[in-house]
Design an enzyme around this catalytic site. Structure first.
Site, PDB file in Angstrom:
ATOM      1  N   SER A   1       0.541  -1.158  -0.027  1.00 17.55           N
ATOM      2  CA  SER A   1      -0.057   0.096  -0.066  1.00 17.55           C
ATOM      3  C   SER A   1       0.886   1.302  -0.066  1.00 17.55           C
ATOM      4  O   SER A   1       1.826   1.163   0.534  1.00 17.55           O
ATOM      5  CB  SER A   1      -1.039  -0.039   1.230  1.00 17.55           C
ATOM      6  OG  SER A   1      -1.602   1.259   1.221  1.00 17.55           O
TER       7      SER A   1
ATOM      8  N   LYS B   1      -3.907  -7.377   2.994  1.00 14.70           N
ATOM      9  CA  LYS B   1      -3.902  -6.374   2.118  1.00 14.70           C
ATOM     10  C   LYS B   1      -5.525  -6.258   1.624  1.00 14.70           C
ATOM     11  O   LYS B   1      -6.050  -5.164   1.318  1.00 14.70           O
ATOM     12  CB  LYS B   1      -2.892  -6.418   1.026  1.00 14.70           C
ATOM     13  CG  LYS B   1      -3.150  -5.433  -0.299  1.00 14.70           C
ATOM     14  CD  LYS B   1      -2.936  -4.020   0.478  1.00 14.70           C
ATOM     15  CE  LYS B   1      -2.758  -2.977  -0.539  1.00 14.70           C
ATOM     16  NZ  LYS B   1      -3.620  -2.733  -1.534  1.00 14.70           N
TER      17      LYS B   1
ATOM     18  N   HIS C   1      -7.377  -4.590   4.215  1.00 16.31           N
ATOM     19  CA  HIS C   1      -7.253  -3.105   4.209  1.00 16.31           C
ATOM     20  C   HIS C   1      -7.852  -2.450   3.252  1.00 16.31           C
ATOM     21  O   HIS C   1      -8.633  -1.476   3.434  1.00 16.31           O
ATOM     22  CB  HIS C   1      -5.643  -3.223   3.916  1.00 16.31           C
ATOM     23  CG  HIS C   1      -5.188  -1.832   3.501  1.00 16.31           C
ATOM     24  ND1 HIS C   1      -5.403  -1.517   2.361  1.00 16.31           N
ATOM     25  CD2 HIS C   1      -4.641  -0.919   4.433  1.00 16.31           C
ATOM     26  CE1 HIS C   1      -4.732  -0.276   2.282  1.00 16.31           C
ATOM     27  NE2 HIS C   1      -4.376   0.078   3.415  1.00 16.31           N
ATOM     28  N   ASN C   2      -8.042  -3.047   2.061  1.00 15.12           N
ATOM     29  CA  ASN C   2      -8.767  -2.590   0.853  1.00 15.12           C
ATOM     30  C   ASN C   2     -10.195  -2.417   1.345  1.00 15.12           C
ATOM     31  O   ASN C   2     -10.753  -1.554   0.722  1.00 15.12           O
ATOM     32  CB  ASN C   2      -8.163  -3.103  -0.449  1.00 15.12           C
ATOM     33  CG  ASN C   2      -6.790  -2.670  -0.940  1.00 15.12           C
ATOM     34  OD1 ASN C   2      -6.016  -2.384  -0.298  1.00 15.12           O
ATOM     35  ND2 ASN C   2      -6.772  -2.598  -2.174  1.00 15.12           N
TER      36      ASN C   2
ATOM     37  N   GLU D   1     -10.970   0.245   3.260  1.00  9.57           N
ATOM     38  CA  GLU D   1     -10.511   1.739   2.533  1.00  9.57           C
ATOM     39  C   GLU D   1     -11.767   2.038   1.916  1.00  9.57           C
ATOM     40  O   GLU D   1     -12.336   3.192   1.829  1.00  9.57           O
ATOM     41  CB  GLU D   1      -9.346   1.250   1.603  1.00  9.57           C
ATOM     42  CG  GLU D   1      -9.192   2.503   0.561  1.00  9.57           C
ATOM     43  CD  GLU D   1      -7.890   1.990  -0.160  1.00  9.57           C
ATOM     44  OE1 GLU D   1      -8.284   1.962  -1.311  1.00  9.57           O
ATOM     45  OE2 GLU D   1      -6.961   2.082   0.293  1.00  9.57           O
TER      46      GLU D   1
END
Length: 304
Positions: A124, A176, A179-180, A183
């Site tokens: 990221s 990840k 995480h997205n 987001e």
């Protein structure tokens, strides 16, 4: 001198090569368009442009580390298929794409049969990574992550922060992915809040001023808010911006994972649905709703 092979010099891959080079690491760089690698080598003294994958492999002393920064899916798989026969037992492939964690687990097993190690690293930082450093989430066996630790320390904001050995193979891409998904939810909430303020015309709110205010000491301060404040200074109307928000695999995978695990993730999942709606994928349903309303209540239908 430490050295690494890097295949894929797009917006992130190219800047990662620059950061590695500036950190004292020799980078053998390969890209589908050789001109991109050539230009990069002209900019950075420790970057060596490789026209062919074979040239990259031969140029690295074994045991080799080759890091892929390619689009997830077919492009990454094609690169691994081309690269694996060129490598030797003990070499290591690192997948830095926004890949699906189950694919990482499968690839690790397949490559292990050849004696080739595999690690997955969620990356990221976007276009700001060269200046600020990247956030790196590594998955793999401890010995393999230890091999790439020197590279992670250079790519991260600092040697002791911004990178993590998350766990076994697949865990880097899994973290990840989540995480997205987070987001997506954060972006959606922020966008809705500013839309609500923009619609309250009687207050004549200066959205740029509000964004700048919230950046300081507010509980919603964040890098996303920093970016929002920056572009609102120049344009609050956004009249020339199409209301179309693309989505990539991570949001979909996160929603699917929540169903698989029976863990409720309504905010992240709804944020993904709103992206689908922005792409026009809800238009037919809206037309049906309009016709139903006309059918039971005689309400007028607006023609397109």
């Amino acid at each position: 001198m430490l050295e690494i092979g890097l295949y894929g010099l797009g917006r992130m891959g190219g800047n990662m090569a620059r950061r590695l080079s500036r950190g004292g690491i020799r980078v053998l760089a390969h890209n589908r368009s050789f001109e991109v690698a050539e230009r990069l080598a002209g900019e950075e003294g420790r970057v060596v442009a490789c026209r062919e994958l074979t040239e990259l492999v031969v140029g690295l002393a074994p045991p080799r580390v080759v890091w892929l920064m390619l689009p997830a899916g077919a492009a990454t798989q094609a690169a691994i298929d081309a690269l694996a026969p060129l490598l030797a037992p003990g070499d290591l492939i690192v997948d830095g794409a926004n890949g699906y964690y189950k694919e990482a687990q499968r690839r690790a097993v397949e490559l292990a049969a050849r004696g080739i190690a595999f690690a997955d690293v969620g990356v990221s930082g976007g276009i700001w990574g060269l200046e600020n450093g990247y956030c790196l989430m590594a998955g793999g066996e401890p010995a393999q992550v230890a091999r790439i630790e020197p590279f992670l320390k250079v790519l991260a904001p600092a040697a002791d922060q911004g990178w993590l050995h998350a766990g076994p193979v697949g865990s880097g891409h899994f973290v990840k992915m989540v995480h997205n998904g987070i987001e997506y939810g954060m972006m959606q909430a922020m966008a809705e809040g500013f839309a609500l303020m923009q619609a309250k015309a009687e207050f004549h709110l200066d959205l740029a001023a509000v964004a700048e205010l919230w950046r300081h000491s507010s509980v919603v301060r964040s890098w996303l808010l920093d970016l929002t404040a920056d572009f609102l200074k120049d344009d609050q109307a956004l009249a020339d911006i199409a209301p179309h928000v693309a989505d990539s695999g991570e949001g979909r995978w996160t929603a699917a994972e929540s169903i698989e695990q029976s863990v409720p993730t309504p905010v992240m999942s709804l944020a993904l649905m709103m992206r689908f709606a922005s792409q026009g994928n809800g238009d037919y349903a809206h037309k049906l709703l309009a016709m139903m309303r006309k059918g039971f209540g005689g309400h007028a239908v607006k023609e397109g």
